[in-house]
Design an enzyme around this catalytic site. Structure first.
Site, PDB file in Angstrom:
ATOM      1  CD  GLU C  60      -2.043  -2.225   1.257  1.00 37.70           C
ATOM      2  OE1 GLU C  60      -0.904  -2.750   1.668  1.00 37.70           O
ATOM      3  OE2 GLU C  60      -2.743  -3.138   0.770  1.00 37.70           O
ATOM      4  CG  HIS C 129     -11.393  -6.922   6.145  1.00 39.73           C
ATOM      5  ND1 HIS C 129     -10.427  -7.450   7.054  1.00 39.73           N
ATOM      6  CD2 HIS C 129     -10.880  -7.042   4.747  1.00 39.73           C
ATOM      7  CE1 HIS C 129      -9.407  -7.782   6.318  1.00 39.73           C
ATOM      8  NE2 HIS C 129      -9.735  -7.753   5.091  1.00 39.73           N
TER       9      HIS C 129
HETATM   10  C1  LIG Z   1      -2.609  -4.701   3.888  1.00 37.83           C
HETATM   11  C2  LIG Z   1      -3.842  -5.586   3.227  1.00 37.83           C
HETATM   12  N1  LIG Z   1      -3.649  -5.367   1.924  1.00 37.83           N
HETATM   13  C3  LIG Z   1      -4.624  -6.085   1.070  1.00 37.83           C
HETATM   14  C4  LIG Z   1      -5.402  -6.995   1.628  1.00 37.83           C
HETATM   15  C5  LIG Z   1      -6.361  -8.013   0.958  1.00 37.83           C
HETATM   16  N2  LIG Z   1      -5.691  -9.257   0.644  1.00 37.83           N
HETATM   17  C6  LIG Z   1      -6.294 -10.257   1.603  1.00 37.83           C
HETATM   18  S1  LIG Z   1      -5.236 -11.552   1.256  1.00 37.83           S
HETATM   19  C7  LIG Z   1      -4.515 -11.002  -0.049  1.00 37.83           C
HETATM   20  C8  LIG Z   1      -3.520 -11.866  -0.744  1.00 37.83           C
HETATM   21  C9  LIG Z   1      -2.542 -12.393   0.141  1.00 37.83           C
HETATM   22  O1  LIG Z   1      -1.769 -13.032  -0.471  1.00 37.83           O
HETATM   23  P1  LIG Z   1      -0.528 -14.175   0.187  1.00 37.83           P
HETATM   24  O2  LIG Z   1       0.331 -13.445   1.325  1.00 37.83           O
HETATM   25  O3  LIG Z   1       0.200 -14.642  -1.037  1.00 37.83           O
HETATM   26  O4  LIG Z   1      -1.405 -15.302   1.025  1.00 37.83           O
HETATM   27  P2  LIG Z   1      -2.470 -16.266   0.334  1.00 37.83           P
HETATM   28  O5  LIG Z   1      -3.634 -15.534   0.058  1.00 37.83           O
HETATM   29  O6  LIG Z   1      -1.965 -16.836  -0.856  1.00 37.83           O
HETATM   30  O7  LIG Z   1      -2.592 -17.394   1.272  1.00 37.83           O
HETATM   31  C10 LIG Z   1      -4.664  -9.590  -0.198  1.00 37.83           C
HETATM   32  C11 LIG Z   1      -4.088  -8.712  -1.154  1.00 37.83           C
HETATM   33  C12 LIG Z   1      -5.286  -7.287   3.011  1.00 37.83           C
HETATM   34  N3  LIG Z   1      -6.032  -8.193   3.909  1.00 37.83           N
HETATM   35  N4  LIG Z   1      -4.418  -6.394   3.803  1.00 37.83           N
END
Ligand SMILES: Cc1ncc(C[n+]2csc(CCOP(=O)(O)OP(=O)(O)O)c2C)c(N)n1
Ligand SMILES: Cc1ncc(C[n+]2csc(CCOP(=O)(O)OP(=O)(O)O)c2C)c(N)n1
Ligand SMILES: [Mg+2]
Ligand SMILES: [Mg+2]
Lengths: 327, 330, 327, 330
Positions: C60, C129
């Site tokens: 972000e 959220h």
């Molecule tokens: C600070 C923040 N930015 C964006 C999100 C939205 N979001 C939730 S899960 C995710 C993807 C996470 O990817 P990864 O770390 O690879 O974990 P995975 O979902 O693959 O287990 C995003 C962008 C969030 N929850 N928090």
């Protein structure tokens, strides 16, 4: 209770040292806290060593986040963020972790920690080193917010903050650091969070002032008492939870209210207090509620301009006159 | 000095520990399959992220941890909690929003936390768990209580500034933290290649002066063995390690995600990596267990999950007007 | 001007598309914006390609910081932060960079950019959220803050925000996304920032409502008109700069004020408006100013509890009655 | 592919370009020495961070940039500004808080910025400049205007999450950005060993899949030559590079810092690395210039700085009540 004399910087230093002696789960974490910016934490390293006075990399998120995790697992960390302006770099661990942890976990994990940070303009530090963000944190459920204006308050409140089981944002003021005042001795003298202090009693106008504005308000109270105007100066000291009782009682008595803070006025402390009073004590009001604070601007490097921006005695005076209807 | 970390050989597991691992993986699998259904039926609400296919990572890691050790988790946190020994009943109750749930219905899927088991909570903020891990690592070192922290995070999370700061601080302070990257190749709808210009998140370890290794995260024995080495190293006070576990996300990012962005062949192939199926086959082939023994475990799990669902469903609703409680601790 | 019908999500999508067609320095940057969370930006990738619809890593700070740097060098970026809750992860580039750049550089560098972000509770998304942070940004000089409640407002205001030479924080509401409404056609229909809209005229009580609270306030206005109570509903639409004139004029007429926002009340929009009115129109007030909003708590996952927390029609009704003195 | 970046041999510079580099370094040196005095005399206020001893980095880098190219800077930013061709007069005027200053007196030392020269501003937030660099890199790539961005940051700043996110994003998007680390071994009062468990910040490049090299940042010819290679690479569209320049901070963290935390022998030895003295000696030894030529430049610089001080001192004070202007752009 015997009395000493010290500055706010000294009082904060003492509060940290005493609580560290009292409770070995108390540690201090921050950037160059061993050296001590503004001298506030200087010397602690000698007594407590670097296991407890922890210099960190320039990683505000990790500093606060580390404190949150440590607080969840048995510690009572004190964090220093060097300038309030840098709180922008660690809002997530404060707002989404520390503040909500107890709630999110249904009470399983509490977060007893303190985030200390100096704010305020007046030293030509420019737009990114002069801000005050009290009202942001006031609006975050789960946080307590403290902002002292005297050495005794600073010490007593910081000790309570360290002992509190919730995250406390402890906002200091650079210009106040070296103002002196009486300081009661004794390691167990604390001031409960959530209690305002009437710094000056009066009957005509209530001035609710905070941090650096308190001494200014008191000076105006002195000045105006010569003119026969009696001002009551209230320092909430804790901004959340706010001692609404003391404020409402005072306004019921005086019928007039001025608020004075250094931060930007928009959605600030003064707005909250004005809303409180206009909802709960509107019958008692005999005039407009007048806010003193920084208008919707940044602080310039140029010192004359900077000082023209910072709210001062004159602004309080004008506000008091306005609240009394003599514009 | 810090760089001489090496993985030792994979140990073959005997029947009892093998069945234990199998059971934990199955618990996660069935719990989440059930959650998927409950979500589709609107019995469970909010955002639910399933870790189906990724069970070997938390189970293999946590099998090397004691109840006293800590873990930090992510938005995809049921597997971590159950892997650490968490209670399916209280998990289900939480997902039903009930008082008996882990967070008394306040937190939901993204916040399940267990104080007794040192589970510092699932986390709705990607990357934030890594910060908390530095904190539990700090307290363990300071209090000399010999606890280690396993910090789970995703490939996507490794791009968060918070991860960088956490890893660096843990390394300078030599904290007992294991950074466990669950690299499933996706961050929501974005493949890894679009969010970082490297293949292995473990390559980031060198940036902090900590060892980093990559393993097959769908091979429970590999995870189990690597975790044993890493836990030893970390508990020894030799500083943090980054352990990257390559794994596969079978389902959408969240329950209900139709995955239009995903190549259908790739998606069809993921089940080949099934950590449960692979382990079961291997154990039977090696004659460590027989298929009856597997079925017995599967039945146990089935029962436990059914019980958990009923427990959750029958739980007590919090009084809606009680929204003030737990905002502040006493 | 011909009229169409669309949702707020659709209106935002149209505004982005039209401005991108009009000005090729407009780009959209954010996490999974090509897919489009809540469907708001879905489909734009087909027309504009991935050079202009830019999916990013989960970073972000870099997303917003990139937009600031791009805005300083000739672009007009639109940023999406997936949930307002994640704005905690990019406060520095918003507050210390974007907001202050024009000032700090003495006007050398302006920062024409928009940060769009959905907020609000109601979908069991839990404490991290569901938040609304409008008041933080209202208190940051250099930012403009917008929060629309209808498709037409969303479109017209977003277009103005994109064309504005200052950083604009554009706060959307998840639950409103799919409420439909009239939408004027034509690529040049904009709504100026800083103008409130009177959603319903009335004479007895002024209700200043924002975002998701606007339709609720309008429903209560309908309901109470049957009882012979005439409510004026004002939607400021732009929270900073606030159209104080329209608000003060309405309060002068009605003598009674209720504010309604979804965010936590402490130091919120309602506080600011209450302070404004109690300073500048206190003579006109015939009763207390009553604020409606989220009390000082987080939103629970449990939906009954969540909905008990979110301010609703009933809360507005009670507030109106209180403002009228009939408690 | 991305990793095959190599430095070419150092080129020996002829008289004209050599004197130009010398002059720029001297301009920075004298300007900052003067600022130190003006600060001690309270003519200049606020926080003033001097880059004395570090002049070769900005001068060597910026000599390879055009006026159209961008730089982002730090709290220690006078050198970057002057290195890019900035005007000592407007710099001084800013430090005196005057209308004629770069920021019309609003910004001061930590915010000097020059639109014409693409200087995106000094920055009071450690690490924030790296974010802005991604932005100017993005616009250059999008607008296809062939501009590169040199992003200056310190060893301390490399621990900021913002740096991590910026470097990763620049790498995935292959933006024309040069990450120039000025590694002076200190972050305020903290030595590098206490803030990161690595020796070379360039080791962090691999974490982003970009090339990283470390050079002697007090050797202006080395900086100049490396910058030429890096600028070519980056302008070619081959993605970002991390160039670490090892250098020395002669003075305190800020003007007025007595440096009690610093080893006195180490401190006494720093002047040995003087980039100006070293370059001058070498040029004279190589007979590229003679000492009269050097003195002539030194005198020019002296004059220019004196003029700048007078210009600043005589500048116009902004009307204090004018604090509303520039908060919003029109
Ligand atoms: C600070 C923040 N930015 C964006 C999100 C939205 N979001 C939730 S899960 C995710 C993807 C996470 O990817 P990864 O770390 O690879 O974990 P995975 O979902 O693959 O287990 C995003 C962008 C969030 N929850 N928090
Ligand atoms: C976000 C933030 N945190 C802390 C500071 C205080 N601070 C100013 S300079 C500095 C040290 C920077 O070190 P480095 O990046 O190595 O640059 P150097 O000062 O050595 O040039 C610190 C901690 C700041 N300005 N911003
Ligand atoms: Mg992933
Ligand atoms: Mg440094």
């Amino acid at each position: 209770m015997s009395m000493g004399f010290n500055t706010i910087a000294g009082a904060i230093n003492q509060a940290i040292a005493e609580e560290m002696r009292r409770d070995e789960t108390v540690v201090l974490i921050g950037e160059d806290v061993a050296s001590g910016i503004f001298g506030v934490t200087a010397g602690l390293i000698e007594e407590f060593g670097k296991e407890r006075i922890c210099d960190t990399p320039i990683s505000e998120n990790a500093i606060v986040g580390c404190a949150v995790g440590a607080a969840m697992t048995g510690m009572r960390p004190i964090v220093e963020i060097m300038f309030q302006d840098f709180l922008t770099c660690c809002m997530d661990p404060i707002v989404n972790q520390a503040a909500k942890m107890n709630y999110m976990s249904g009470g399983a994990f509490s977060v007893p920690m303190v985030v200390r940070s100096p704010g305020g303009a007046g030293i030509a530090a420019g737009p990114q080193h002069s801000q005050t963000f009290a009202s942001w944190f006031m609006g975050v459920p789960g946080l307590k917010v403290v902002s002292p204006s005297t050495p005794a308050d600073a010490k007593g409140l910081l000790k309570s903050a360290i002992r509190d089981n919730n995250p406390v944002i402890f906002l200091e003021n650079k210009l106040l650091y070296f103002e002196g005042g009486e300081l009661p001795d004794g390691p167990n003298i604390t001031i409960p969070l959530g209690q305002a202090d009437v710094k000056r009693e009066g009957t005509d106008v209530t001035v609710v002032a905070v941090s650096g504005m308190v001494p200014r308000a008191v000076r105006i109270a002195d000045e105006l008492s010569d003119e026969g105007i009696s001002i009551e100066v209230i320092d909430p000291r804790t901004l959340y939870p706010l001692d609404t009782k003391t404020i409402l009682a005072s306004v019921s008595k005086t019928g007039r209210l001025v608020t004075a803070e250094e931060g930007v006025l928009t959605c600030g402390l003064g707005a909250e207090i004005a809303a409180l009073v206009s909802e709960q004590a509107c019958d008692c009001l005999d005039g407009p509620i007048v806010r003193v604070g920084t208008p919707h601007v940044s602080y310039a490097y140029n010192q004359a301009m900077e000082w023209a921006t910072i709210p001062d005695e004159q602004d309080i005076l004008v506000a008091v006159k306005k609240a009394m209807g003599c514009e | 000095m810090k760089q001489d970390f090496k993985l030792t050989k994979k140990k073959l597991l005997g029947k009892v520990p093998a069945l234990k691992l199998l059971k934990r993986m199955l618990l996660i699998r069935r719990l989440e399959e059930t959650l998927g259904k409950l979500f589709a039926d609107s019995e469970v609400k909010g955002f639910v992220h399933l870790s189906i296919g990724q069970e070997a990572v938390p189970v293999g890691i946590c099998a090397n941890l004691g109840d006293d050790d800590y873990i930090t988790s992510t938005h995809r946190g049921h597997g971590h909690l159950i892997g650490k020994g968490g209670d399916p009943k209280r998990t289900m109750a939480e997902l039903f929003g009930k008082i008996e749930g882990y967070c008394k219905g306040r937190g939901g899927s993204m916040h399940v936390a267990d104080f007794e088991l040192g589970v510092l909570g699932a986390n709705g903020i990607v990357g934030a768990g890594t910060l908390l891990a530095v904190g539990s690592g700090f307290s363990a070192k300071y209090l000399k209580n010999d606890r280690v922290t396993a910090c789970f995070f995703g490939d996507g999370a490794s791009n968060q500034g918070m991860f960088h700061e956490a890893a660096n601080l843990a390394a300078v302070w030599r904290l007992p933290v294991i950074f466990v990257c669950e690299n499933n190749g996706w961050a929501e709808f974005s493949p890894q290649s679009s969010h970082q210009a490297i293949k292995n998140v473990a390559d980031r370890a060198a940036a902090y002066g900590m060892p980093g290794v990559t393993i097959d995260g769908d091979d429970i024995e590999a995870v189990h063995a690597a975790a044993a080495d890493v836990v030893d190293w970390v508990r020894d006070g030799r500083g943090p390690v980054l352990l990257e576990c390559m794994t596969h996300r079978w389902q959408g990012h969240y329950a209900g995600d139709p995955q239009p962005y995903r190549d259908q062949d790739e998606l069809a192939a993921v089940t080949q990596h099934c950590p449960i199926e692979r382990f079961k086959k291997m154990l039977i082939k090696r004659k460590t267990i027989n298929s009856d023994e597997f079925e017995a475990v599967a039945t146990e799990v089935e029962l436990e999950i059914n019980e958990a669902v009923e427990f959750g469903r029958q739980g007590t609703d919090p009084d809606p007007r009680d929204f003030m409680s737990y905002i502040y601790a006493n």
